[in-house]
Enzyme design. Structure first.
Site, mmCIF file in Angstrom:
data_model
loop_
_atom_site.group_PDB
_atom_site.id
_atom_site.type_symbol
_atom_site.label_atom_id
_atom_site.label_comp_id
_atom_site.label_asym_id
_atom_site.label_seq_id
_atom_site.Cartn_x
_atom_site.Cartn_y
_atom_site.Cartn_z
ATOM 1 N N CYS A 7 28.409 40.104 -37.864
ATOM 2 C CA CYS A 7 27.005 40.347 -38.204
ATOM 3 C C CYS A 7 26.670 39.632 -39.523
ATOM 4 C CB CYS A 7 26.751 41.835 -38.367
ATOM 5 S SG CYS A 7 27.296 42.783 -36.957
ATOM 6 N N ARG A 45 23.933 31.701 -34.962
ATOM 7 C CA ARG A 45 25.071 32.323 -34.274
ATOM 8 C C ARG A 45 24.631 33.204 -33.104
ATOM 9 N NH1 ARG A 45 28.247 34.974 -39.149
ATOM 10 N NH2 ARG A 45 27.961 33.379 -40.717
ATOM 11 N N TRP A 49 25.363 41.896 -34.381
ATOM 12 C CA TRP A 49 26.066 41.485 -33.162
ATOM 13 C C TRP A 49 26.760 42.761 -32.726
ATOM 14 C CZ3 TRP A 49 26.833 37.331 -29.928
ATOM 15 C CH2 TRP A 49 28.006 37.301 -29.180
ATOM 16 N N ASN A 84 28.850 45.302 -42.052
ATOM 17 C CA ASN A 84 29.579 44.439 -41.118
ATOM 18 C C ASN A 84 30.968 45.022 -40.942
ATOM 19 O OD1 ASN A 84 27.522 42.670 -41.002
ATOM 20 N ND2 ASN A 84 28.553 40.998 -42.073
ATOM 21 N N GLY A 85 31.496 44.942 -39.721
ATOM 22 C CA GLY A 85 32.869 45.404 -39.510
ATOM 23 C C GLY A 85 32.902 46.614 -38.602
ATOM 24 N N GLU A 143 44.957 25.445 -19.588
ATOM 25 C CA GLU A 143 43.949 25.573 -20.643
ATOM 26 C C GLU A 143 43.978 24.360 -21.585
ATOM 27 O OE1 GLU A 143 41.428 27.174 -21.164
ATOM 28 O OE2 GLU A 143 41.054 27.166 -23.311
ATOM 29 N N LYS A 173 40.809 21.926 -22.145
ATOM 30 C CA LYS A 173 40.222 21.712 -23.469
ATOM 31 C C LYS A 173 40.140 20.227 -23.781
ATOM 32 C CE LYS A 173 39.044 24.691 -24.252
ATOM 33 N NZ LYS A 173 38.633 26.067 -24.087
ATOM 34 N N GLU A 218 37.419 18.448 -21.551
ATOM 35 C CA GLU A 218 36.008 18.808 -21.756
ATOM 36 C C GLU A 218 35.448 18.294 -23.072
ATOM 37 O OE1 GLU A 218 34.953 22.988 -21.886
ATOM 38 O OE2 GLU A 218 36.827 23.505 -22.856
ATOM 39 N N HIS A 256 56.678 17.726 -7.184
ATOM 40 C CA HIS A 256 55.988 17.785 -5.897
ATOM 41 C C HIS A 256 54.750 16.886 -5.887
ATOM 42 C CE1 HIS A 256 58.647 20.936 -4.536
ATOM 43 N NE2 HIS A 256 58.497 21.485 -5.732
ATOM 44 N N LYS A 312 27.078 26.488 -22.950
ATOM 45 C CA LYS A 312 27.945 27.581 -23.407
ATOM 46 C C LYS A 312 27.996 28.710 -22.395
ATOM 47 C CE LYS A 312 30.642 29.659 -26.211
ATOM 48 N NZ LYS A 312 32.036 29.160 -26.111
HETATM 49 C C1 F6R Z 1 35.745 26.148 -21.504
HETATM 50 C C2 F6R Z 1 34.792 27.219 -21.367
HETATM 51 C C3 F6R Z 1 34.357 27.598 -20.001
HETATM 52 C C4 F6R Z 1 34.122 29.120 -19.913
HETATM 53 C C5 F6R Z 1 33.539 29.495 -18.551
HETATM 54 C C6 F6R Z 1 33.365 30.971 -18.386
HETATM 55 O O1 F6R Z 1 36.085 25.899 -22.828
HETATM 56 O O2 F6R Z 1 34.335 27.760 -22.327
HETATM 57 O O3 F6R Z 1 35.272 27.195 -19.053
HETATM 58 O O4 F6R Z 1 35.330 29.778 -20.128
HETATM 59 O O5 F6R Z 1 32.289 28.851 -18.381
HETATM 60 O O6 F6R Z 1 32.516 31.491 -19.345
HETATM 61 P P1 F6R Z 1 32.507 33.017 -19.704
HETATM 62 O O7 F6R Z 1 33.825 33.349 -20.293
HETATM 63 O O8 F6R Z 1 31.377 33.155 -20.673
HETATM 64 O O9 F6R Z 1 32.272 33.762 -18.437
#
Ligand code: F6R
Length: 602
Positions: free
Chosen positions: A2, A27, A74, A98-99, A477, A481, A484, A500, A597
């Site tokens: 927050c 944020r 938040w 906050n916290g 993962e 990363k 992307e 394989h 996002k």
């Molecule tokens: C990759 C990434 C996406 C999300 C996916 C699911 O870095 O961020 O692959 O993990 O779109 O999103 P959430 O977790 O918000 O359901």
């Protein structure tokens, strides 16, 4: 987490506080509020939703006074409603926080028996009433008496309308800074909030309590006055938003120890795991016959690790599915099925649709989610919130590691309730998990090594990531990363699958990142590494001192932790590899092309 802003001086407080809150709004908060003091009177306005809602209401309701406090929230305890927004008030006392206060329920019960009536579901209102219950006209002494009764992490900013012009603030494991002007002073949780007002700051330390007026500031520790150095900050506003880091993603990678500590806070009390928000009765837990984890992207990788945890400690058959696949396949579901959607945003369309379908077929739904009161949290029967705080970089980092911790906690909780682990075993597991943030900090100190690695490796067109067991999802993962944010083609494989098919790709132009930390399958991972090297592939090992391989191209050493918790550590080198390569290539790290996002469409 927050945002806090406070002002005391000669100018009107409200516009300064509102401007400070706006500077934290990037944020994405869910509610906000401001309180000012004028002529001994408390003026307050709070609003749910984005800050512009508070701003809209303030246009017709001026809050007079040259001293005040403000907050953007938040949500953690209680939904993002106007009642739950800060400041919270008790008598002449108003405060923002906050916290997390771990013992707030106990304190609340005690205050209720003393006649206090609560307007909100927050842990913050408890602090306001607690201070009020100890108040005899001297706000400083009431705060000093209240502090030892609060367990958890918090930063507080407090006003008392009997003492206009004085702000009291307290820092305990949650950031708080003082900013100094000419005949006026500022308080904030974050530098960007007040960087347009001053460049002179004191960074409060844990246990500091400061009494701030327009002309003066005195800091105390346990009632004894202390001095703290005033520092000049030369960051640009953009750098300040990122805590001096070049990108939000790098900031969020570095926030992982904090995010993890916050996620664990208050969950293990008096030798027992307490996950009240799961809302599952003992009988319902005993009756679970099958578990399905559903998620997308990075959250799906976390869910894959969760399967290992759940099957190991609960012996309940567990499957993991990509939400977009799950929703369109035939499912075998009844009331003994537990479905666990995992989502950072809580708004991912496919995960939400999968949840709704499973729910309509009679499954019990417990989600793991980072955003309070999001659609997925609301649709679920129970929730285990991660406390990563707002994640701004599109590539998920701190949300992922907190999801792993949440899945581990949920597993241990189910095992505890089903009596598959005894209290001693749970205590050992919890203390191993609690040690992870310190181990993460060791890895985070190596960031510059990964930057040098990126200089040498950014031109390779393809990467492979290999891992086994708990670290197979980390290979997936790591590859996700890298592709992307750097647009380099990368694939993750279970190391045993290499022969394989993917082995055909390996030559001197193929870097292969191998997760080779201690495990039951360590020898097999080493055999896979040999296979890569025999074909002149470049092995980049993530290993510990005890498993560091010889003759590989590069090795990143990480601290040794238990195999099952090693994904929380091993993912950090893969985040750094992706980040530094993308940065070296000049990519838009925080907003990679074609990505959003929160994916709210199918
Ligand atoms: C990759 C990434 C996406 C999300 C996916 C699911 O870095 O961020 O692959 O993990 O779109 O999103 P959430 O977790 O918000 O359901």
């Amino acid at each position: 987490m927050c945002g806090i802003v406070g002002y005391t001086g000669t100018r009107a407080a409200m516009p300064i506080i509102l401007e400070g809150l706006k500077r934290l709004e990037y944020r994405g908060y869910d509610s906000a509020g401001i309180t000012t003091i004028s002529n001994g009177k408390v003026n307050s306005l709070k609003a749910a939703g984005k800050l512009r809602e508070l701003e809209r209401q303030l246009a017709s309701q001026h809050l007079p006074g040259s001293c005040g406090i403000g907050h953007t929230r938040w949500a953690t305890h209680g939904k993002p409603t106007t009642e739950n927004a800060h400041p919270h008030c008790s008598g002449t006392i108003s405060l923002v926080h906050n916290g997390i206060i771990e013992n707030y329920l106990l304190l609340k019960k005690d205050l209720q028996t003393k006649g206090y009536i609560f307007q909100s579901q927050t842990d913050t209102e408890v602090i306001a009433h607690l201070i009020h219950s100890l108040y005899d006209g001297n706000i400083l002494s009431a705060v000093q008496k209240a502090i030892p009764k609060l367990h958890g992490a918090y930063s507080l900013l407090i006003t008392d309308s009997n003492q206009p012009g004085t702000l009291i603030c307290v820092k305990h494991q949650s950031p708080l800074i003082l900013g100094f002007g000419d005949g006026e002073n500022f308080i904030a949780s974050d530098i960007p909030a007040i960087l347009n007002q001053t460049r002179q700051f004191i960074f409060l330390e844990d246990s500091d309590l400061a009494v701030v007026t327009a002309q003066d500031c005195q800091i105390y520790v346990n009632g004894i006055p202390v001095e703290r150095p005033v520092k000049t900050v030369s960051w640009s506003p953009a750098a300040a938003e990122k805590d001096g880091h070049k990108h939000f993603m790098l900031k969020e990678i570095h926030e992982q120890p904090r995010a993890l500590r916050d996620t664990l806070r208050g969950k293990y009390v008096d030798g027992k795991l307490v996950l009240d928000d799961l809302q599952l009765s003992h009988q319902e837990i005993t009756d679970i016959k099958r578990i399905t984890l559903v998620a997308c992207g990075t959250s799906w990788h976390a869910a894959m690790v969760g399967k290992y945890y759940l099957e190991k400690y609960t012996s309940i058959p567990t499957e993991v599915d990509i939400a977009s696949e799950y929703r369109y396949r035939r499912k075998i579901i009844d009331s003994s099925t537990l479905v666990i959607p995992v989502s950072q945003s809580g708004e991912t369309a496919d995960t939400l649709a999968a949840l709704k379908e499973a729910k309509s077929m009679g499954a019990k739904i417990l989600c793991i989610c980072n955003v309070m009161d999001s659609s997925i949290a609301r649709e679920s029967h129970g929730v285990l919130y991660t406390s990563a705080g707002p994640e701004i970089g599109v590539a998920s980092t701190k949300a992922f590691t907190t999801q792993l911790a949440a899945l581990y906690l949920m597993t241990l909780y189910l095992a505890q309730q089903r009596q598959q682990l005894n209290s001693t075993q749970i205590a050992v597991k919890v203390s191993e998990l609690q040690a992870i943030p310190d181990a993460m900090e060791q890895v985070l100190r190596d960031s510059e090594r990964y930057a040098r690695f990126a200089e040498r490796y950014h031109n390779y067109p393809d990467f492979l990531f290999l891992g086994r067991s708990y670290n197979f999802p980390i290979a997936l993962e790591g590859a996700l990363k890298l592709k992307e944010i750097s647009y380099i083609h990368a694939e993750g494989y279970a190391a045993g699958e290499m022969k394989h098919g993917p082995i055909a790709l390996i030559d001197e132009n193929m870097p292969v990142v191998v997760i080779a930390t201690p495990s039951e399958v360590q020898d097999k991972v080493f055999a896979n590494m040999e296979e890569v090297m025999a074909r002149k592939g470049k092995v980049v090992a993530i290993a510990t001192n005890s498993t560091a391989p010889e003759a590989v191209s590069d090795t990143f050493i990480v601290p040794e932790v238990s195999d099952e918790l090693s994904p929380l550590i091993n993912v950090i080198p893969t985040q750094f590899i992706a980040y530094h390569i993308a940065d070296f290539k000049g990519c838009d790290v925080d907003q990679p092309r074609n990505l959003a996002k929160s994916v709210t469409v199918e």
